[in-house]
Design a protein around this motif. Structure first.
Motif, PDB file in Angstrom:
ATOM      1  N   PRO A  78       0.849  -1.205   0.000  1.00  0.00           N
ATOM      2  CA  PRO A  78       0.000   0.000   0.000  1.00  0.00           C
ATOM      3  C   PRO A  78       0.877   1.245   0.000  1.00  0.00           C
ATOM      4  CG  PRO A  78      -0.660  -1.564   1.722  1.00  0.00           C
ATOM      5  CD  PRO A  78       0.663  -2.020   1.193  1.00  0.00           C
ATOM      6  N   ALA A  79       0.773   2.035  -1.039  1.00  0.00           N
ATOM      7  CA  ALA A  79       1.658   3.207  -1.171  1.00  0.00           C
ATOM      8  C   ALA A  79       1.503   4.159   0.005  1.00  0.00           C
ATOM      9  CB  ALA A  79       1.368   3.931  -2.489  1.00  0.00           C
ATOM     10  N   GLU A  80       0.276   4.268   0.553  1.00  0.00           N
ATOM     11  CA  GLU A  80       0.068   5.214   1.647  1.00  0.00           C
ATOM     12  C   GLU A  80       0.720   4.735   2.939  1.00  0.00           C
ATOM     13  OE1 GLU A  80      -3.378   2.358   1.378  1.00  0.00           O
ATOM     14  OE2 GLU A  80      -2.215   3.635   0.022  1.00  0.00           O
ATOM     15  N   SER A  81       1.172   3.485   2.985  1.00  0.00           N
ATOM     16  CA  SER A  81       1.766   2.956   4.212  1.00  0.00           C
ATOM     17  C   SER A  81       3.270   3.168   4.267  1.00  0.00           C
ATOM     18  CB  SER A  81       1.461   1.462   4.337  1.00  0.00           C
ATOM     19  OG  SER A  81       2.138   0.732   3.334  1.00  0.00           O
ATOM     20  N   VAL A  82       3.862   3.701   3.192  1.00  0.00           N
ATOM     21  CA  VAL A  82       5.309   3.861   3.118  1.00  0.00           C
ATOM     22  C   VAL A  82       5.690   5.264   3.584  1.00  0.00           C
ATOM     23  CG1 VAL A  82       7.327   3.825   1.628  1.00  0.00           C
ATOM     24  CG2 VAL A  82       5.475   2.191   1.240  1.00  0.00           C
ATOM     25  N   ASN A  83       6.531   5.358   4.584  1.00  0.00           N
ATOM     26  CA  ASN A  83       7.005   6.662   5.068  1.00  0.00           C
ATOM     27  C   ASN A  83       8.217   7.146   4.297  1.00  0.00           C
ATOM     28  OD1 ASN A  83       4.999   6.697   6.907  1.00  0.00           O
ATOM     29  ND2 ASN A  83       6.280   6.703   8.724  1.00  0.00           N
ATOM     30  N   PHE A  84       9.171   6.265   4.056  1.00  0.00           N
ATOM     31  CA  PHE A  84      10.356   6.647   3.286  1.00  0.00           C
ATOM     32  C   PHE A  84      11.049   5.387   2.793  1.00  0.00           C
ATOM     33  CE2 PHE A  84      11.660   6.237   7.696  1.00  0.00           C
ATOM     34  CZ  PHE A  84      12.808   5.469   7.621  1.00  0.00           C
ATOM     35  N   ILE A  85      11.973   5.587   1.859  1.00  0.00           N
ATOM     36  CA  ILE A  85      12.735   4.486   1.271  1.00  0.00           C
ATOM     37  C   ILE A  85      14.211   4.848   1.309  1.00  0.00           C
ATOM     38  CG2 ILE A  85      13.283   3.298  -0.901  1.00  0.00           C
ATOM     39  CD1 ILE A  85      10.376   3.389  -1.626  1.00  0.00           C
ATOM     40  N   ILE A  86      15.028   3.896   1.665  1.00  0.00           N
ATOM     41  CA  ILE A  86      16.481   4.041   1.554  1.00  0.00           C
ATOM     42  C   ILE A  86      16.941   3.096   0.454  1.00  0.00           C
ATOM     43  CG2 ILE A  86      18.703   3.745   2.706  1.00  0.00           C
ATOM     44  CD1 ILE A  86      17.391   4.483   5.308  1.00  0.00           C
ATOM     45  N   ASP A  87      17.461   3.645  -0.618  1.00  0.00           N
ATOM     46  CA  ASP A  87      17.818   2.880  -1.812  1.00  0.00           C
ATOM     47  C   ASP A  87      19.338   2.820  -1.937  1.00  0.00           C
ATOM     48  OD1 ASP A  87      18.067   1.683  -4.226  1.00  0.00           O
ATOM     49  OD2 ASP A  87      17.024   3.211  -5.390  1.00  0.00           O
ATOM     50  N   THR A  88      19.906   1.613  -1.866  1.00  0.00           N
ATOM     51  CA  THR A  88      21.355   1.461  -1.959  1.00  0.00           C
ATOM     52  C   THR A  88      21.848   1.481  -3.397  1.00  0.00           C
ATOM     53  OG1 THR A  88      21.178  -0.943  -1.984  1.00  0.00           O
ATOM     54  CG2 THR A  88      21.428   0.123   0.164  1.00  0.00           C
ATOM     55  N   GLY A  89      20.952   1.233  -4.358  1.00  0.00           N
ATOM     56  CA  GLY A  89      21.346   1.311  -5.759  1.00  0.00           C
ATOM     57  C   GLY A  89      22.069   0.097  -6.295  1.00  0.00           C
ATOM     58  N   VAL A  90      22.179  -0.950  -5.504  1.00  0.00           N
ATOM     59  CA  VAL A  90      22.851  -2.159  -5.967  1.00  0.00           C
ATOM     60  C   VAL A  90      21.979  -3.359  -5.615  1.00  0.00           C
ATOM     61  CG1 VAL A  90      25.194  -1.272  -5.821  1.00  0.00           C
ATOM     62  CG2 VAL A  90      24.140  -2.304  -3.803  1.00  0.00           C
ATOM     63  N   GLN A  91      22.272  -4.466  -6.236  1.00  0.00           N
ATOM     64  CA  GLN A  91      21.537  -5.696  -5.989  1.00  0.00           C
ATOM     65  C   GLN A  91      22.480  -6.876  -6.118  1.00  0.00           C
ATOM     66  OE1 GLN A  91      18.610  -6.408  -9.064  1.00  0.00           O
ATOM     67  NE2 GLN A  91      19.848  -5.365 -10.599  1.00  0.00           N
ATOM     68  N   LYS A  92      22.238  -7.867  -5.303  1.00  0.00           N
ATOM     69  CA  LYS A  92      23.014  -9.096  -5.398  1.00  0.00           C
ATOM     70  C   LYS A  92      22.170 -10.127  -6.119  1.00  0.00           C
ATOM     71  CE  LYS A  92      26.043 -10.221  -2.444  1.00  0.00           C
ATOM     72  NZ  LYS A  92      26.826 -10.621  -1.256  1.00  0.00           N
ATOM     73  N   LYS A  93      22.694 -10.646  -7.230  1.00  0.00           N
ATOM     74  CA  LYS A  93      21.940 -11.565  -8.070  1.00  0.00           C
ATOM     75  C   LYS A  93      22.661 -12.905  -8.166  1.00  0.00           C
ATOM     76  CE  LYS A  93      19.886 -10.060 -11.712  1.00  0.00           C
ATOM     77  NZ  LYS A  93      19.611  -9.519 -13.054  1.00  0.00           N
ATOM     78  N   MET A  94      21.875 -13.927  -8.469  1.00  0.00           N
ATOM     79  CA  MET A  94      22.420 -15.254  -8.719  1.00  0.00           C
ATOM     80  C   MET A  94      22.487 -15.462 -10.229  1.00  0.00           C
ATOM     81  SD  MET A  94      22.907 -16.168  -5.641  1.00  0.00           S
ATOM     82  CE  MET A  94      23.377 -17.863  -5.876  1.00  0.00           C
ATOM     83  N   VAL A  95      23.696 -15.576 -10.761  1.00  0.00           N
ATOM     84  CA  VAL A  95      23.909 -15.736 -12.200  1.00  0.00           C
ATOM     85  C   VAL A  95      24.501 -17.109 -12.452  1.00  0.00           C
ATOM     86  CG1 VAL A  95      25.082 -14.837 -14.236  1.00  0.00           C
ATOM     87  CG2 VAL A  95      24.236 -13.252 -12.482  1.00  0.00           C
ATOM     88  N   TYR A  96      23.890 -17.843 -13.359  1.00  0.00           N
ATOM     89  CA  TYR A  96      24.340 -19.203 -13.643  1.00  0.00           C
ATOM     90  C   TYR A  96      25.644 -19.181 -14.419  1.00  0.00           C
ATOM     91  CZ  TYR A  96      24.237 -24.108 -15.061  1.00  0.00           C
ATOM     92  OH  TYR A  96      24.559 -25.430 -15.250  1.00  0.00           O
ATOM     93  N   ASN A  97      26.596 -19.974 -13.961  1.00  0.00           N
ATOM     94  CA  ASN A  97      27.894 -20.096 -14.618  1.00  0.00           C
ATOM     95  C   ASN A  97      27.961 -21.462 -15.294  1.00  0.00           C
ATOM     96  OD1 ASN A  97      30.625 -20.438 -15.294  1.00  0.00           O
ATOM     97  ND2 ASN A  97      31.327 -19.233 -13.548  1.00  0.00           N
ATOM     98  N   PRO A  98      27.871 -21.522 -16.626  1.00  0.00           N
ATOM     99  CA  PRO A  98      27.821 -22.831 -17.295  1.00  0.00           C
ATOM    100  C   PRO A  98      29.107 -23.635 -17.151  1.00  0.00           C
ATOM    101  CG  PRO A  98      28.029 -21.047 -18.899  1.00  0.00           C
ATOM    102  CD  PRO A  98      27.780 -20.404 -17.574  1.00  0.00           C
TER     103      PRO A  98
END
Length: 477
Positions: A78-98
């Motif tokens: 619910p958008a009205e329930s969000v007071n603020f967001i802290i965005d680090t700008g990075v993400q850790k992903k799982m990438v398959y290595n063949p």
């Protein structure tokens, strides 16, 4: 101040657990008059034995702090329930290595699209604290999933649909050529391709199952070894979300004690069968004897995810229907006998012979034969919990391996090298890189020392330098 106070932290996966621990520890000091601070993890459970538990506050007056990795951004808030967001700008992903047939943890910047979504989420309050420059050089979009996933099932599907020539297939985003070749090689090892590169008769049956080719091959092999019922359970439990719940603070010891009641000495695959069988027995007995006693409570008491077990039961029913439709035999359950355990391991090795490791020093440093990486059994494995008491097996088969800071194997069971030699194709064995572990298997395969290949050609002994390489790997862990 009444009601609930919401905020959302968008973090990458490694930070989620850390942030949660800090908030749980410091929450009583930070504005205690506003009510208890309750950290709530929003990202979906990761594959493995213990997913993250979503906690619900008990008090009417509380402060929820949502912690989310990028995988949780598609959840509805619910958008009205969000007071603020802290965005680090990075993400850790799982990438398959063949090259190593495993997922690798990689740290990547988010896309501009993801950044816009996070800003829109904070629109009602206008508070989005970005921990990176306002105009970063972010990629326009995230990478296509086909470029970061195991494409062996996709290649099998394309060949099953008689798509002419993967080289001429018009992919929107073409996979890496190495990944395509690795997928074809894996299908060849699974006897899915004939000498001309066309699908074999066995893979026509395998492709009927909504499973990875390795698991489908193991399930098909179980028809030969009279352990279909048990393999159906293993396939369903590994296809569904993890059935284990992470306990809240202070209940870890109790949860470990409860989970230990299901542990099987043969390994984690057998533990999953024990959990499913107990779940089914409790559900049936409580329906008959105690209609008011809900099976959900039993799952909660044992820190098990009732929804995941129901999902596994549904998957198992679907797989059973497919077996009946294509008229394959389904053996009667015989779980718990020595013969049945041996047959289950043979069926598993029929599909997962490429995922074998050996403890090279007796202390849990496992050498993976296919790519010479070192790994350890995940601490949440049954072997991990009982390693000091029972000791670790020398040879194991594993379902999943992740290349990260701590290279862990998940869902591990003990095997014997003799059974591996019996089930693995010879041409796969001889294509393994040279190592001390391969020499041990070679001596079992050819005790007379002639070292003849299936085509009659002589194979040289592994050099001493190759043997020492394996022991040197253990020092790098």
């Amino acid at each position: 101040m009444k009601g609930l106070i919401f905020s959302i932290f968008l973090l990458y996966l490694q930070e989620v657990d850390c942030a949660r621990s800090i908030l749980q520890r410091e929450g009583t000091r930070l504005g205690a008059e506003l009510g208890p601070m309750v950290p709530v993890v929003l990202n979906p459970p990761q594959r493995g034995l213990l997913p993250i538990l979503i906690e619900e506050p008990d008090a009417r007056m509380s402060r929820r702090v949502f912690l989310s990795a990028p995988q949780g951004e598609d959840m509805w808030w619910p958008a009205e329930s969000v007071n603020f967001i802290i965005d680090t700008g990075v993400q850790k992903k799982m990438v398959y290595n063949p090259r190593i047939r495993a997922n690798s943890e990689t740290l990547q910047p988010i896309s501009r699209c993801q950044a816009d979504v996070r800003r829109q989420l904070s629109a009602p309050t206008g508070k989005c604290f970005c921990l990176y420059p306002e105009e970063p050089r972010l990629p326009a979009e995230t990478s296509s999933q086909i470029l970061e996933s195991n494409i062996t099932p996709t290649v099998l599907f394309l060949k099953r649909m008689e798509i002419a020539g993967l080289g001429q297939c018009d992919f929107i985003d073409r996979p890496d050529p190495e990944g395509l070749m690795q997928a074809l090689e894996e299908l060849d090892y699974l006897a899915a391709l004939d000498d001309d590169g066309n699908l074999s008769e066995i893979v026509i049956i395998i492709s009927e199952f909504p499973l990875d080719p390795q698991m489908a091959k193991a399930l098909l092999a179980s028809c030969e070894f009279d352990c279909v019922s048990e393999m159906l359970t293993i396939a369903a439990m590994l296809s569904a979300p993890s059935c284990f719940l992470e306990p809240s603070a202070g209940l870890t010891h109790e949860a470990v004690h409860c989970h230990r009641k299901f542990q099987h000495p043969e390994g984690d695959h057998f533990t999953l069968i024990s959990i499913y069988n107990t779940f089914k027995q409790n559900r049936e007995s409580k329906v008959r004897a105690e209609p008011g006693m809900c099976v959900e409570k039993w799952c909660k008491d044992y820190f098990l995810d009732h929804g995941a077990l129901k999902r596994a039961d549904a998957i198992r029913s679907e797989l059973t229907d497919i077996l009946n439709r294509i008229e394959l035999p389904i053996s009667q359950p015989s779980f718990g006998t020595k013969t049945n355990a041996h047959n289950i391991k043979r069926a598993l090795l029929a599909g997962f012979f490429m995922q074998i490791a050996r403890d090279v020093d007796g202390s849990g440093n496992y050498f993976i034969l296919t790519h010479k990486h070192m790994a350890q059994v995940h601490p949440l494995s049954g072997y991990g919990a009982q390693s000091q008491k029972l000791g670790l097996p020398e040879w194991v088969i594993f379902h999943e391996y992740t290349l990260s800071d701590n290279n862990y194997m998940r869902t591990v069971s003990e095997i014997s090298p003799q059974v591996f030699i019996q089930m693995a194709p010879l041409y796969f064995f001889y294509n393994l890189p040279s190592s001390e572990s391969k020499d041990i298997l070679q001596d079992i395969l050819d005790p007379d020392g002639s070292r003849n290949c299936k085509d009659g050609k002589q194979r040289p002994l592994t050099s001493n330098s190759d043997c020492t390489t394996e022991s040197q790997h253990t020092t790098d862990v």
